[in-house]
Design a protein around this motif. Structure first.
Motif, short mmCIF file in Angstrom:
data_model
loop_
_atom_site.label_atom_id
_atom_site.label_comp_id
_atom_site.label_asym_id
_atom_site.label_seq_id
_atom_site.Cartn_x
_atom_site.Cartn_y
_atom_site.Cartn_z
N ASP A 39 41.34 33.20 46.32
CA ASP A 39 41.53 34.39 47.15
C ASP A 39 41.62 33.96 48.62
O ASP A 39 41.70 32.77 48.92
CB ASP A 39 40.42 35.41 46.92
CG ASP A 39 39.04 34.86 47.26
OD1 ASP A 39 38.93 33.76 47.83
OD2 ASP A 39 38.05 35.55 46.93
N VAL A 85 43.46 37.72 38.44
CA VAL A 85 43.03 36.99 39.64
C VAL A 85 43.35 35.51 39.45
O VAL A 85 42.97 34.92 38.43
CB VAL A 85 41.51 37.17 39.87
CG1 VAL A 85 41.04 36.38 41.06
CG2 VAL A 85 41.17 38.63 40.01
N CYS A 88 42.93 31.69 39.38
CA CYS A 88 41.73 30.84 39.32
C CYS A 88 42.11 29.41 38.97
O CYS A 88 43.01 29.18 38.17
CB CYS A 88 40.77 31.34 38.25
SG CYS A 88 40.01 32.92 38.59
N VAL A 141 37.97 30.94 42.42
CA VAL A 141 38.95 32.00 42.66
C VAL A 141 39.79 31.64 43.88
O VAL A 141 39.26 31.30 44.94
CB VAL A 141 38.24 33.36 42.88
CG1 VAL A 141 39.25 34.44 43.24
CG2 VAL A 141 37.45 33.74 41.65
N ASN A 150 46.05 33.01 36.03
CA ASN A 150 45.39 34.27 36.33
C ASN A 150 44.36 34.59 35.25
O ASN A 150 44.63 34.45 34.06
CB ASN A 150 46.40 35.42 36.40
CG ASN A 150 47.22 35.37 37.67
OD1 ASN A 150 46.84 34.73 38.64
ND2 ASN A 150 48.37 36.02 37.66
N ARG A 193 34.99 28.33 37.25
CA ARG A 193 36.15 28.92 37.91
C ARG A 193 35.99 28.99 39.42
O ARG A 193 34.94 29.37 39.92
CB ARG A 193 36.40 30.33 37.37
CG ARG A 193 36.88 30.32 35.95
CD ARG A 193 37.57 31.63 35.58
NE ARG A 193 38.19 31.48 34.29
CZ ARG A 193 37.63 31.85 33.15
NH1 ARG A 193 36.45 32.41 33.13
NH2 ARG A 193 38.27 31.67 32.01
#
Length: 146
Positions: free
Chosen positions: A77, A8, A10, A75, A4, A73
């Motif tokens: 999501d 978030v 990554c 993410v 994180n 990075r």
């Protein structure tokens, strides 16, 4: 690494320029992909593999110059193809390589530099994070890059 960053999740990769300020890299473009294979049986009954490569969107994939280090990075999501996957379970266990491609221009020679690095799933450090990129020691007045 897979951890994180500011809460978030990554997938992070760090690259660097060992020549630093003496030979900057300019016009840097990077791509991060992952490849997987799915088994299937062909019309003759033979076991085959379908191989596919997909690109992972990076927060930043271009830089004008690189003199030290750059942490890339992706993410994880809802828009990520890796979202919610456990790397040890199906379908993520079909991933066999992550590939980082770097294209740049060496400032000193004005020549193009291309590098491709492959990482296996076993190379991903889960829960680890990178240290700060640059540390400055005011006593010795020396800056070091991680």
């Amino acid at each position: 690494t897979l951890c994180n960053v500011n809460g978030v999740p990554c997938l992070s990769v760090r690259i660097g320029n060992a020549d630093g300020y003496e030979n900057r890299l300019t016009d840097i473009n990077v791509r991060l992909t992952y490849s997987y294979q799915l088994p299937y049986t062909d019309h003759k009954g033979d076991q085959k593999y379908f191989r596919q490569t997909e690109e992972l969107r990076l927060l930043s994939s271009r830089q004008h110059a690189l003199m030290e280090v750059w942490t890339l990075r992706h993410v994880l999501d809802e828009s990520s193809p890796l979202f919610g996957l456990n790397l040890e379970e199906h379908p993520a266990d079909k991933i066999y390589v992550f590939t980082l491609s770097v294209d740049a221009v060496q400032e000193l020679t004005k020549s193009t530099v291309n590098k491709q690095i492959d990482y296996g799933v076993e190379d991903i450090l889960i829960g680890h994070s990178f240290k700060h990129e640059v540390a400055y020691d005011p006593m010795t007045k020396v800056a070091t890059s991680d």
